[in-house]
Motif scaffolding. Structure first.
Motif, mmCIF file in Angstrom:
data_model
loop_
_atom_site.group_PDB
_atom_site.id
_atom_site.type_symbol
_atom_site.label_atom_id
_atom_site.label_comp_id
_atom_site.label_asym_id
_atom_site.label_seq_id
_atom_site.Cartn_x
_atom_site.Cartn_y
_atom_site.Cartn_z
ATOM 1 N N LYS A 32 0.848 -1.197 0.000
ATOM 2 C CA LYS A 32 0.000 0.000 0.000
ATOM 3 C C LYS A 32 0.880 1.241 0.000
ATOM 4 O O LYS A 32 1.771 1.365 0.833
ATOM 5 C CB LYS A 32 -0.889 -0.001 1.237
ATOM 6 N N HIS A 33 0.591 2.141 -0.936
ATOM 7 C CA HIS A 33 1.388 3.367 -1.005
ATOM 8 C C HIS A 33 0.516 4.556 -1.327
ATOM 9 O O HIS A 33 -0.509 4.429 -1.993
ATOM 10 C CB HIS A 33 2.452 3.247 -2.098
ATOM 11 N N HIS A 34 0.973 5.684 -0.890
ATOM 12 C CA HIS A 34 0.343 6.928 -1.307
ATOM 13 C C HIS A 34 0.613 7.121 -2.805
ATOM 14 O O HIS A 34 1.710 6.819 -3.272
ATOM 15 C CB HIS A 34 0.943 8.095 -0.503
ATOM 16 N N PRO A 35 -0.364 7.607 -3.552
ATOM 17 C CA PRO A 35 -0.128 7.791 -4.993
ATOM 18 C C PRO A 35 1.109 8.643 -5.292
ATOM 19 O O PRO A 35 1.780 8.435 -6.299
ATOM 20 C CB PRO A 35 -1.398 8.503 -5.463
ATOM 21 N N ILE A 43 -3.376 3.894 9.216
ATOM 22 C CA ILE A 43 -2.254 3.487 10.062
ATOM 23 C C ILE A 43 -2.205 1.972 10.186
ATOM 24 O O ILE A 43 -3.198 1.322 10.506
ATOM 25 C CB ILE A 43 -2.354 4.104 11.480
ATOM 26 N N ASN A 44 -1.054 1.405 9.886
ATOM 27 C CA ASN A 44 -0.841 -0.016 10.054
ATOM 28 C C ASN A 44 0.511 -0.189 10.723
ATOM 29 O O ASN A 44 1.549 -0.061 10.088
ATOM 30 C CB ASN A 44 -0.875 -0.696 8.679
ATOM 31 N N ASP A 45 0.486 -0.419 12.015
ATOM 32 C CA ASP A 45 1.723 -0.423 12.814
ATOM 33 C C ASP A 45 2.427 0.911 12.690
ATOM 34 O O ASP A 45 1.890 1.943 13.054
ATOM 35 C CB ASP A 45 2.661 -1.554 12.366
ATOM 36 N N ASN A 46 3.603 0.866 12.084
ATOM 37 C CA ASN A 46 4.376 2.093 11.963
ATOM 38 C C ASN A 46 4.178 2.747 10.592
ATOM 39 O O ASN A 46 4.732 3.783 10.301
ATOM 40 C CB ASN A 46 5.860 1.768 12.189
ATOM 41 N N LYS A 74 2.194 4.740 7.903
ATOM 42 C CA LYS A 74 1.072 5.677 7.845
ATOM 43 C C LYS A 74 0.947 6.212 6.425
ATOM 44 O O LYS A 74 1.949 6.555 5.789
ATOM 45 C CB LYS A 74 1.306 6.859 8.791
ATOM 46 N N ILE A 75 -0.270 6.306 5.939
ATOM 47 C CA ILE A 75 -0.511 6.889 4.619
ATOM 48 C C ILE A 75 -1.641 7.895 4.734
ATOM 49 O O ILE A 75 -2.698 7.598 5.302
ATOM 50 C CB ILE A 75 -0.890 5.815 3.571
ATOM 51 N N LEU A 76 -1.425 9.075 4.180
ATOM 52 C CA LEU A 76 -2.431 10.129 4.263
ATOM 53 C C LEU A 76 -3.214 10.151 2.953
ATOM 54 O O LEU A 76 -2.921 10.929 2.058
ATOM 55 C CB LEU A 76 -1.732 11.477 4.499
ATOM 56 N N CYS A 77 -4.197 9.248 2.839
ATOM 57 C CA CYS A 77 -4.915 9.168 1.573
ATOM 58 C C CYS A 77 -6.286 8.540 1.784
ATOM 59 O O CYS A 77 -6.458 7.634 2.594
ATOM 60 C CB CYS A 77 -4.106 8.344 0.576
ATOM 61 N N HIS A 78 -7.271 9.025 1.031
ATOM 62 C CA HIS A 78 -8.631 8.486 1.119
ATOM 63 C C HIS A 78 -8.717 7.038 0.620
ATOM 64 O O HIS A 78 -9.617 6.309 1.002
ATOM 65 C CB HIS A 78 -9.589 9.357 0.294
ATOM 66 N N LEU A 79 -7.785 6.650 -0.245
ATOM 67 C CA LEU A 79 -7.844 5.324 -0.858
ATOM 68 C C LEU A 79 -7.903 4.200 0.173
ATOM 69 O O LEU A 79 -8.510 3.169 -0.045
ATOM 70 C CB LEU A 79 -6.605 5.096 -1.738
ATOM 71 N N HIS A 125 -9.207 3.055 10.217
ATOM 72 C CA HIS A 125 -9.255 4.495 10.429
ATOM 73 C C HIS A 125 -8.206 4.971 11.402
ATOM 74 O O HIS A 125 -7.937 4.326 12.395
ATOM 75 C CB HIS A 125 -10.646 4.916 10.899
ATOM 76 N N GLY A 126 -7.664 6.075 11.085
ATOM 77 C CA GLY A 126 -6.606 6.644 11.918
ATOM 78 C C GLY A 126 -7.137 7.777 12.763
ATOM 79 O O GLY A 126 -8.307 7.801 13.117
ATOM 80 N N GLN A 127 -6.260 8.704 13.019
ATOM 81 C CA GLN A 127 -6.609 9.795 13.915
ATOM 82 C C GLN A 127 -7.447 10.853 13.220
ATOM 83 O O GLN A 127 -7.229 11.112 12.074
ATOM 84 C CB GLN A 127 -5.345 10.444 14.473
#
Lengths: 309, 326
Positions: free
Chosen positions: B247-250, B308-311, B313-318, B324-326
């Motif tokens: 999983k990656h941010h675009p 968020i998955n462990d360490n 983090k990706i800032l994306c709607h995908l 769900h994160g913070q």
């Protein structure tokens, strides 16, 4: 380095010779002859011709120039048409007065101007900065002679605490030196401020901060020395210009300095005095230039490295 | 878990530029453990340098302003420190290597003067001891000690950068911030400088923040990576998460797509089209919306939250549906 200094001093010879040549020929194009000038309108033509002959006035121009140069090399700058006294002696009588005025005002102006300029830059947009920038602009916009007259009206006429003319006592120095110093300070405030602002933005100042250097050391050691180059130039040139051109101040306060001496000589076509004055100023300017350039080398090792090439 | 040397939480930095506010850093959080290296990657203008200057509290005084957030160094809040406290940390406990070696050294002082000053500001060592320190650190970065009385202009670019590195290391800092230490250098020198920094890191157990836009450098040097875009960290994770994860941010995908690949001759490079958003008028919703190949309706209206998955983090709607994160 020594090589560079010697080279520069040797280079001054053709410069001075060239200036002398140009001024000599321009002066010889002006009408009038020494005999008539010295003896006055009432003298007979025979007497005038005789004196002109003694001066070598009727010699061909190249010969006259050659003789003039030889005389200068012997230390003889000729005799003033007006005072009948050796030009060199007259100049040396006036020089100390002008020197005192210039050195004093430059010293005071620098001592006031540079620190205020530094503070202005370090505390940019502070009240002090706004005030000093305004003050500097104001002073730069006021003509010297007007300020001189205003101060004379205030201190000599109304308050009667300072003499309006002459330099007989230390009180006489206050107004002329003060006016010149304040002008010098004003221009140095502006220059130091802009030069410091430019240096303070440099990456190496940020580097110095990042290694924990005290702010004081950053300002006075890291920034100031880098900012001094344009300042040294202006102070050096002010000194040279001052020696020939405190004319307005000398006129306003009736001071017998180099400026008045040369101005009067031009007005009365006293050619030997004009010639000597021009050569003297040219020499002073070349010397000041050399000193300024050597100071560059002292301030900036990159420039010094070029000198020793 | 070892101790945290640096914790940045929700840092927001603005620059004043004329009448506009430049939103340079918009709420980033990084935490760094002792001895680890975190890479901050992003294109020019993403806020990398601003972040690092904030850590040393060296933002331009009048124009730069930290709006919110905390920066804790060894548990102490840097932004609350008085001048003398932060000064005693700068160059001693936290050092910085700057981007451009050509302009980072003062032209009028010798290398020895500039190096020894860094020591003198933080100790009362004798002249001889300082001399020894200077010689040692120069040896470490591979500059002969008989050149220490030379001026910066007498060195090549690569050597100047070594001097800058030496200056940052001379007090054996606990945290080293390297702001594109190799960008201004040619490739052969780059490799040397990176090797040097790696060795030093090992020898001194220094924690490091490595700012770069070179993903190759990151994979060599870093334990964790933060991908920055328009003043935000759009993806954060271990080296493995970023280089191998599924999983990656675009934007991260785009960054990797922009690297030339020798094996893959037939295809063209895939640059990320468009430019960073204007930092004076950041868009509503996701800052990457105009350049994102996966842009959805809600990207234009709602600012994404971290997956968020462990360490990692990706800032994306995908990925929002996943967790769900913070």
């Amino acid at each position: 380095m020594y090589k560079y200094v010697i080279k520069r001093i040797l280079l001054m010879i053709p410069i001075l010779l060239g200036i002398t040549l140009i001024v000599f020929f321009i002066m010889s194009l002006t009408p009038g002859d020494p005999g008539r000038m010295i003896l006055g309108q009432g003298a007979t033509q025979e007497a005038v011709d005789k004196l002109n002959d003694e001066f070598g006035f009727y010699d061909p121009l190249p010969l006259k120039f050659g003789n003039y140069i030889i005389d200068i090399l012997k230390g003889d700058f000729g005799v003033s048409y007006r005072t009948q006294r050796p030009v060199f002696d007259d100049l040396m009588v006036r020089l100390p007065t002008t020197l005192k005025l210039v050195i004093l005002s430059l010293l005071i102006g620098t001592i006031i101007g540079i620190p205020i300029g530094i503070l202005s830059a370090v505390k940019q947009y502070s009240a002090l900065d706004v005030f000093s920038t305004f003050f500097a602009l104001l002073i730069a916009s006021i003509p010297t002679f007007w300020l001189g007259f205003m101060l004379i009206i205030l201190f000599s006429l109304n308050l009667e605490i300072l003499p309006s003319t002459g330099l007989e006592s230390w009180k006489g120095y206050i107004m002329p030196v003060g006016i010149m110093a304040i002008g010098q300070a004003a221009s140095l405030i502006r220059l130091t401020r802009s030069s410091m602002l430019e240096v303070i933005r440099q990456d190496y100042i940020r580097t110095a901060r990042a290694k924990g250097v005290y702010e004081k050391i950053i300002v006075f050691k890291h920034s100031l020395r880098n900012a001094l180059i344009p300042i040294v130039t202006v102070v050096g040139m002010s000194f040279a210009r001052g020696l020939g051109g405190t004319l307005i101040i000398e006129k306003v306060f009736a001071i017998q300095g180099v400026g008045t001496f040369m101005f009067d000589a031009i007005g009365t076509k006293d050619i030997p005095v004009v010639m000597a004055g021009v050569i003297f100023l040219a020499a002073i300017f070349s010397l000041c230039n050399l000193i300024v350039d050597l100071l560059y080398g002292y301030l900036d090792p990159r420039i010094k490295a070029q000198y020793s090439k | 878990m070892s101790e945290k040397i640096l914790e940045i939480d929700n840092l927001t930095v603005r620059y004043k530029s004329g009448n506009a506010d430049v939103h340079a850093v918009n709420g980033i959080s990084i935490s760094l453990e002792k001895g680890k290296t975190v890479g901050i990657v992003g294109e020019t203008g993403a806020g990398k340098t601003t972040t690092s200057l904030s850590i040393m509290n060296l933002l331009p005084e009048r124009t730069g302003r930290i709006d919110s957030g905390t920066i804790k160094f060894k548990g102490k809040e840097i932004l609350d420190m008085d001048y003398e406290t932060i000064r005693s940390i700068r160059g001693k406990e936290i050092s910085m290597i700057f981007q451009d070696p050509m302009t980072s050294l003062n032209p009028i002082f010798t290398v020895h003067e500039q190096l020894s000053e860094a020591v003198r500001m933080h100790s009362n060592l004798s002249k001889e001891d300082i001399d020894t320190k200077v010689k040692n650190v120069l040896n470490m970065v591979g500059i002969s000690e008989n050149r220490m009385n030379n001026f910066p202009h007498e060195f090549s670019g690569g050597m100047k950068q070594r001097v800058v590195i030496a200056m940052a290391l001379i007090n054996e800092p606990e945290l080293l911030i390297a702001d594109e230490p190799t960008t201004a250098l040619d490739v052969t020198i780059q490799a040397q400088v990176l090797d040097l920094m790696k060795n030093l890191k090992r020898a001194l157990n220094t924690s490091m923040i490595l700012i770069t836009h070179d993903l190759g450098v990151v994979s060599e040097m870093c334990d964790e990576v933060a991908i920055m875009y328009a003043g935000q960290i759009v993806e954060y994770g271990s080296l493995r998460d970023i280089y191998k994860g599924d999983k990656h941010h675009p934007y991260t995908v785009g960054l990797f797509g922009s690297i030339p690949n020798i094996k893959d001759k037939s295809k063209r490079l895939k640059p990320i089209s468009g430019l960073l958003p204007d930092p004076t008028k950041l868009p509503v919703g996701c800052y990457f919306q105009d350049r994102c190949p996966h842009v959805m309706d809600k990207c234009r209206t709602i600012h994404p939250k971290y997956y968020i998955n462990d360490n990692h983090k990706i800032l994306c709607h995908l990925f929002e549906e996943d967790k769900h994160g913070q």
